[in-house]
Design a protein around this motif. Structure first.
Motif, short mmCIF file in Angstrom:
data_model
loop_
_atom_site.label_atom_id
_atom_site.label_comp_id
_atom_site.label_asym_id
_atom_site.label_seq_id
_atom_site.Cartn_x
_atom_site.Cartn_y
_atom_site.Cartn_z
N SER A 20 61.20 -15.79 49.46
CA SER A 20 59.69 -16.28 49.64
C SER A 20 58.85 -15.25 48.74
CB SER A 20 59.43 -16.17 51.02
OG SER A 20 58.08 -16.42 50.97
N TYR A 21 59.10 -14.07 48.90
CA TYR A 21 58.25 -13.01 48.09
C TYR A 21 58.45 -13.51 46.64
CZ TYR A 21 56.96 -8.69 45.55
OH TYR A 21 56.44 -7.79 44.86
N VAL A 22 59.54 -13.47 46.00
CA VAL A 22 59.92 -13.87 44.73
C VAL A 22 59.34 -15.12 44.32
CG1 VAL A 22 61.90 -14.28 43.29
CG2 VAL A 22 62.01 -12.28 44.88
N LEU A 23 59.41 -15.96 45.00
CA LEU A 23 58.92 -17.39 44.73
C LEU A 23 57.37 -17.62 44.95
CD1 LEU A 23 61.86 -19.65 46.04
CD2 LEU A 23 61.27 -18.94 43.65
N SER A 24 56.65 -16.63 45.71
CA SER A 24 55.42 -16.58 45.91
C SER A 24 54.50 -16.47 44.68
CB SER A 24 54.99 -15.87 47.15
OG SER A 24 55.34 -16.41 48.26
N ARG A 25 55.26 -15.52 43.73
CA ARG A 25 54.56 -15.07 42.66
C ARG A 25 53.86 -16.25 41.76
NH1 ARG A 25 59.43 -11.58 41.14
NH2 ARG A 25 58.93 -10.08 42.16
N GLY A 26 52.37 -16.33 41.68
CA GLY A 26 51.88 -17.17 41.22
C GLY A 26 51.38 -18.43 42.03
N ALA A 27 51.67 -18.25 43.22
CA ALA A 27 51.21 -19.43 44.26
C ALA A 27 49.88 -18.96 44.83
CB ALA A 27 52.11 -19.66 45.45
N GLU A 28 48.95 -19.95 45.30
CA GLU A 28 47.80 -19.74 45.78
C GLU A 28 47.72 -19.25 47.30
OE1 GLU A 28 44.40 -21.25 44.68
OE2 GLU A 28 44.96 -21.08 42.55
N GLY A 46 60.07 -1.35 45.59
CA GLY A 46 60.19 0.11 45.23
C GLY A 46 60.90 0.80 46.58
N GLU A 47 60.32 1.70 47.05
CA GLU A 47 60.71 2.37 47.94
C GLU A 47 60.34 2.05 49.51
OE1 GLU A 47 63.59 4.37 48.04
OE2 GLU A 47 63.64 3.90 46.11
N SER A 401 70.58 -12.96 45.09
CA SER A 401 69.96 -11.64 45.57
C SER A 401 70.94 -10.71 45.59
CB SER A 401 68.96 -11.92 46.61
OG SER A 401 68.94 -10.50 47.16
N VAL A 402 70.79 -9.57 44.77
CA VAL A 402 72.26 -8.81 44.85
C VAL A 402 71.85 -7.20 45.46
CG1 VAL A 402 73.42 -9.75 43.09
CG2 VAL A 402 71.86 -8.13 42.42
N GLY A 403 70.69 -7.22 45.91
CA GLY A 403 70.31 -6.08 46.68
C GLY A 403 69.03 -6.14 47.65
N GLU A 404 68.73 -5.29 48.25
CA GLU A 404 67.73 -5.39 49.19
C GLU A 404 66.27 -5.19 48.44
OE1 GLU A 404 66.97 -2.37 52.28
OE2 GLU A 404 65.34 -3.50 53.26
N GLU A 405 66.13 -4.49 47.63
CA GLU A 405 64.79 -4.26 46.66
C GLU A 405 64.56 -5.48 46.11
OE1 GLU A 405 61.66 -2.85 44.52
OE2 GLU A 405 63.56 -3.74 43.46
N ALA A 406 63.31 -5.88 45.87
CA ALA A 406 62.88 -7.16 45.48
C ALA A 406 63.15 -7.32 44.06
CB ALA A 406 61.26 -7.06 45.48
#
Ligand code: IMP
Length: 413
Positions: A20-28, A46-47, A401-406
């Motif tokens: 959801s975070y990845v796909l929320s970029r650019g959403a209002e 990040g960390e 998605s291949v790791g926890e980090e965004a």
């Protein structure tokens, strides 16, 4: 613009928060549309690891967080997450629907009592008061955010609940009103206006398809509709605005709480996956049950959600295993079937039939290379597994998605 929906295709914990975070970029705007503080959505940037129980995790990417009418608002979790938003530097004020029902301490107490009464058939709820609060909603005796603000006959409503349940509500309603007043508003109007003026809205599902009250493994389910259609029902966005439905699945399966789980495994492989994948409930800390991927169940989930594209998470967790399995059909009463829906009511009787795949190994450098250069840089055995899965589901996989980090996300072009 249209409305995209992110939903879980399993029993929750698929990694919807990150997707959801990845796909929320650019959403209002990004909205939660069901459930309450039983959800646990984590995003690691990040960390820093951000954990949300109430607000949509996608809001960390910038859009305004919304809690729609079909949600249960847990004031304690909400208050904590307001602080979290501040520390993350988020610039929007959350919007909470006047129609969202409030989970009271009374509901948590009742949730605990119900579970104890059920004894050995306990559902294994998160004890966040979800079932009792939705029951009050359906009985038309629940307290909504709007009731707090208008205060009209609030006293009578509270007294009725006290008499009905024989338990104290356990909350200071004046304090609650002060907390919620700045955020309460007309979600239907806001979201429709965003879409009409060309903005994108993302709806963030919680739990997963197999926990849906109507389409899941009842009674071992949550008390709301988790499937994509409810995103429209709950927000008041018309279905004519439907954009993409994004289904999220892990590369394996987990379940927390009781109920049938045909592909469940125990022993050293399950332990390895649990430890490597951090498979402990975000909300309750309970160890999650582990199993292989279940194709009949996933196909069913894609069907009832109308999934347009799939995101597969946590394939890195399986790295290092010599072989990986996936259930392709079941045997029931000596007969083979691949239809999950036919056996939803007696899933504890099915025996899985597996296909086996060669395992893969990935290290951090390899993963970073795949993120930079794309899909073709994924280890060949993993690619083979994902492409096989795609054929089984007859839906394309657009995200791995291949790791926890965004940033550890391979988007297929
Ligand atoms: P409830 O939603 O707390 O009533 O719990 C009902 C069932 O749904 C239990 O099996 C819970 O473990 C499960 N459940 C609720 N929320 C989640 C979640 O966010 N992830 C995974 N399982 C969940």
């Amino acid at each position: 613009m249209s409305v995209d929906v992110v939903v879980g295709l399993q029993w929750g914990d698929e990694g919807k928060g990150k997707i959801s975070y990845v796909l929320s970029r650019g959403a209002e705007a990004v909205a939660r549309f069901q459930g309450g503080a039983n959800a646990g959505h984590t995003v690691k940037i990040g960390e820093t690891r951000y954990k949300f129980n109430m607000l949509p995790a996608g809001c960390l990417a910038g859009p305004r967080p919304v809690i729609a009418s079909g949600c249960l608002l847990d004031p304690e979790a909400f208050e904590k997450e307001l602080q979290l938003l501040q520390t993350s530097g988020h610039r929007h004020q959350p919007l909470v629907s006047m129609g969202a029902h409030i989970v009271l301490p009374m509901h948590r107490e009742l949730d605990g009592r119900l579970e104890s009464l059920r004894g050995s058939s306990a559902v294994g709820t998160t004890r966040r008061g979800i079932g009792p609060a939705y029951a009050d909603k359906m009985l038309r005796v629940g307290i909504r955010v709007g009731d707090l603000l208008s205060r009209r006959s609030l006293g009578e409503k509270v007294e009725f609940l006290r008499r009905l349940h024989g338990v104290e509500p356990g909350v200071d309603f004046e304090k609650l009103e002060k907390l919620l007043r700045p955020f309460a508003g007309n979600v239907q109007g806001f979201l429709n206006e965003v879409v009409e003026s060309g903005g994108r809205v993302l709806l963030e599902g919680a739990q997963g398809t197999l926990l849906d009250i109507d389409h899941g493994t009842y009674p071992y389910v949550t008390s709301s509709n988790t499937i994509s259609a409810n995103g429209f029902v709950s927000t008041g966005l018309p279905i004519s605005r439907k954009g993409q439905i994004i289904g999220v699945t892990k590369a394996y399966t987990t379940r927390v709480g009781a109920g049938p789980f045909p592909t469940e495994i125990t022993g050293p492989t399950a332990e390895t996956i649990r430890e490597k994948g951090g498979e402990y409930g975000t909300t309750t800390g309970r160890p999650r049950r582990i199993g292989w991927l279940d194709i009949p169940a996933l196909r069913y989930a894609c069907m009832v959600n109308g999934v347009d594209t799939v995101a597969v998470t946590k394939s890195d967790v399986l790295s290092g295993l010599p072989t990986v399995k996936a259930c392709v059909r079941y045997v029931v009463d000596g007969v083979e079937t691949n239809c999950f829906g036919d056996f939803l009511h007696r899933l504890d009787e099915v025996q899985p039939v597996y296909e086996e795949f060669r395992g893969w190994s990935v290290d951090e450098d390899g993963l970073r290379r795949a993120v930079e250069k794309g899909w073709d840089e994924l280890p060949p055995n993993l690619r083979e597994y994902l492409e096989w899965l795609e054929k089984q589901l007859r839906v394309n996989i657009s995200i791995a998605s291949v790791g926890e980090e965004a940033s550890l996300t391979v988007t297929r072009r």
